[in-house]
Design a protein around this motif. Structure first.
Motif, PDB file in Angstrom:
ATOM      1  N   ALA A   7       0.815  -1.209   0.000  1.00 17.89           N
ATOM      2  CA  ALA A   7       0.000   0.000   0.000  1.00 17.89           C
ATOM      3  C   ALA A   7       0.854   1.267   0.000  1.00 17.89           C
ATOM      4  CB  ALA A   7      -0.920   0.010   1.204  1.00 17.89           C
ATOM      5  N   ARG A   8       2.095   1.153   0.407  1.00 15.97           N
ATOM      6  CA  ARG A   8       3.004   2.303   0.441  1.00 15.97           C
ATOM      7  C   ARG A   8       4.211   2.005  -0.441  1.00 15.97           C
ATOM      8  NH1 ARG A   8      -0.863   4.356   2.462  1.00 15.97           N
ATOM      9  NH2 ARG A   8      -1.201   4.776   4.642  1.00 15.97           N
ATOM     10  N   ASP A   9       4.886   3.044  -0.823  1.00 14.48           N
ATOM     11  CA  ASP A   9       6.055   2.887  -1.681  1.00 14.48           C
ATOM     12  C   ASP A   9       7.319   2.943  -0.829  1.00 14.48           C
ATOM     13  OD1 ASP A   9       7.518   2.547  -3.963  1.00 14.48           O
ATOM     14  OD2 ASP A   9       7.444   4.642  -4.561  1.00 14.48           O
ATOM     15  N   TYR A  10       7.631   1.835  -0.162  1.00 14.93           N
ATOM     16  CA  TYR A  10       8.803   1.785   0.702  1.00 14.93           C
ATOM     17  C   TYR A  10      10.072   1.373  -0.040  1.00 14.93           C
ATOM     18  CZ  TYR A  10       5.612   1.928   4.684  1.00 14.93           C
ATOM     19  OH  TYR A  10       4.663   2.287   5.595  1.00 14.93           O
ATOM     20  N   GLU A  11       9.922   0.702  -1.141  1.00 13.97           N
ATOM     21  CA  GLU A  11      11.072   0.121  -1.829  1.00 13.97           C
ATOM     22  C   GLU A  11      11.759   1.136  -2.738  1.00 13.97           C
ATOM     23  OE1 GLU A  11      11.818  -2.804  -0.747  1.00 13.97           O
ATOM     24  OE2 GLU A  11       9.923  -2.992   0.313  1.00 13.97           O
ATOM     25  N   HIS A  20       7.367  -8.166  -4.011  1.00 12.28           N
ATOM     26  CA  HIS A  20       6.388  -8.173  -2.922  1.00 12.28           C
ATOM     27  C   HIS A  20       4.974  -8.377  -3.443  1.00 12.28           C
ATOM     28  CE1 HIS A  20       9.056  -7.329   0.378  1.00 12.28           C
ATOM     29  NE2 HIS A  20       9.634  -6.378  -0.334  1.00 12.28           N
ATOM     30  N   ILE A  21       4.664  -7.783  -4.572  1.00 12.05           N
ATOM     31  CA  ILE A  21       3.344  -7.971  -5.175  1.00 12.05           C
ATOM     32  C   ILE A  21       3.172  -9.422  -5.618  1.00 12.05           C
ATOM     33  CG2 ILE A  21       1.924  -7.366  -7.173  1.00 12.05           C
ATOM     34  CD1 ILE A  21       3.086  -4.503  -6.861  1.00 12.05           C
ATOM     35  N   THR A  22       4.212  -9.988  -6.209  1.00 13.50           N
ATOM     36  CA  THR A  22       4.157 -11.394  -6.623  1.00 13.50           C
ATOM     37  C   THR A  22       3.953 -12.298  -5.417  1.00 13.50           C
ATOM     38  OG1 THR A  22       5.611 -10.923  -8.490  1.00 13.50           O
ATOM     39  CG2 THR A  22       5.407 -13.229  -7.824  1.00 13.50           C
ATOM     40  N   TRP A  23       4.679 -12.055  -4.353  1.00 13.65           N
ATOM     41  CA  TRP A  23       4.549 -12.857  -3.133  1.00 13.65           C
ATOM     42  C   TRP A  23       3.143 -12.747  -2.541  1.00 13.65           C
ATOM     43  CZ3 TRP A  23       7.139 -16.777  -1.516  1.00 13.65           C
ATOM     44  CH2 TRP A  23       6.957 -17.238  -0.220  1.00 13.65           C
ATOM     45  N   ALA A  24       2.588 -11.533  -2.550  1.00 12.65           N
ATOM     46  CA  ALA A  24       1.228 -11.336  -2.044  1.00 12.65           C
ATOM     47  C   ALA A  24       0.219 -12.105  -2.894  1.00 12.65           C
ATOM     48  CB  ALA A  24       0.887  -9.854  -2.015  1.00 12.65           C
TER      49      ALA A  24
END
Length: 50
Positions: A7-11, A20-24
């Motif tokens: 939800a946030r742009d931490y990377e 992270h999106i793939t893992w989710a």
């Protein structure tokens, strides 16, 4: 919101966000498949009673 990190742009690198999106998505699909399997098993008549 189980994948709050998305939800946030931490990377810093887009590849990290993509990972992270793939893992989710893998987590989400695994849960859906497991739930569908449980529902199929619950719907089948029990062979133990025979």
């Amino acid at each position: 919101m189980r994948a709050r990190r998305n939800a946030r742009d931490y990377e810093r690198l887009p590849e990290h966000s993509e990972a992270h999106i793939t893992w989710a998505n893998i987590t989400l699909m695994t849960r859906r498949l497991a739930r569908a399997q449980e529902q199929r098993q619950a719907a089948e008549p029990s062979s133990i009673a025979a």
